[in-house]
Design an enzyme around this catalytic site. Structure first.
Site, PDB file in Angstrom:
ATOM      1  CB  CYS A  39      -0.995  -0.035   1.157  1.00  0.00           C
ATOM      2  SG  CYS A  39      -2.388   1.039   0.848  1.00  0.00           S
ATOM      3  CG  HIS A  80      -3.072  -3.078   4.061  1.00  0.00           C
ATOM      4  ND1 HIS A  80      -2.115  -2.509   4.859  1.00  0.00           N
ATOM      5  CD2 HIS A  80      -3.689  -2.051   3.427  1.00  0.00           C
ATOM      6  CE1 HIS A  80      -2.159  -1.183   4.730  1.00  0.00           C
ATOM      7  NE2 HIS A  80      -3.096  -0.887   3.865  1.00  0.00           N
ATOM      8  CD  GLU A  88      -0.309  -5.362   6.139  1.00  0.00           C
ATOM      9  OE1 GLU A  88      -0.286  -5.865   5.003  1.00  0.00           O
ATOM     10  OE2 GLU A  88      -0.564  -4.161   6.333  1.00  0.00           O
TER      11      GLU A  88
END
Ligand code: GLN
Length: 188
Positions: A79, A168, A170
């Site tokens: 990002c 994202h 994660e």
């Protein structure tokens, strides 16, 4: 293997958690001397790219990171991290490391669609993807491989030692993007 995670701003803790799940050691990069530590790869997390660029310059880390990536340090930018790597920004004149041959549009999904969740293919495997005021890749150079397209927009790319996602990875329970990054490091 040990991965350094830029931890001046944004969603860095979540990357450490994913790598811990994969039994990979990490450390946080908060100041210039942290860059002297041995690392096999670097993660530039999501957050606010404008702030991150300012902090990298204030902390005198901007040029060292740029040079490390240019000389082959494997890097994953997510990002805002993707924005940091991009050579060009279509709708902003802020600085970036300019190491990756992509041009990126910031905050590309408008305010209403600022954040959304979807499932889509990344390197041929369907994974969950969380987008938060995300960029997308407007154009890319010849050496850049597209790994994911969502709604006709390129959202994940690789160029040699550099991997970037507009979403994202994660923030979902899939570890696939991080595993892909670790394979890039191993195969180096
Ligand atoms: N909109 C942010 C920027 O332009 C990126 C958002 C994110 O990293 N989730 O830097």
């Amino acid at each position: 293997m040990i991965i350094g995670i830029l931890a001046v701003q944004g969603a860095f803790i979540e990357h450490a958690k994913v790598l811990a799940k994969l039994n990979v050691q990490t450390f946080e990069i908060r100041q210039k001397r942290d860059l002297d530590k041995k690392m096999d790869g670097l993660i530039l997390p999501g957050g606010e790219s404008t702030t991150m660029v300012r902090l990298l310059k204030d902390l005198d880390m901007f040029n060292s990171i740029k040079e490390s990536v240019e000389t082959g340090l494997p890097v994953l930018g997510t990002c805002a991290g993707m924005i940091l790597l991009a050579k060009g920004l279509t709708n902003s004149n802020q600085n970036s490391l300019e190491t990756m041959d992509i041009s990126v549009e910031r905050n590309a999904y408008g305010r209403q669609l600022g954040s959304f969740f979807t499932h889509n293919l990344f390197n041929g495997l369907e994974i969950p993807m969380t987008f938060i005021r995300a960029p997308y890749v407007h154009s890319c150079g010849q050496g850049v491989e597209t790994l994911s397209i969502v709604d006709d927009r390129i959202v994940a790319v690789r160029q040699k030692n550099q991997l970037a996602t507009a979403f994202h990875p994660e923030l979902t329970d899939s570890t696939y993007v991080h595993e892909y990054f670790l394979h890039m490091i191993i195969k180096k």
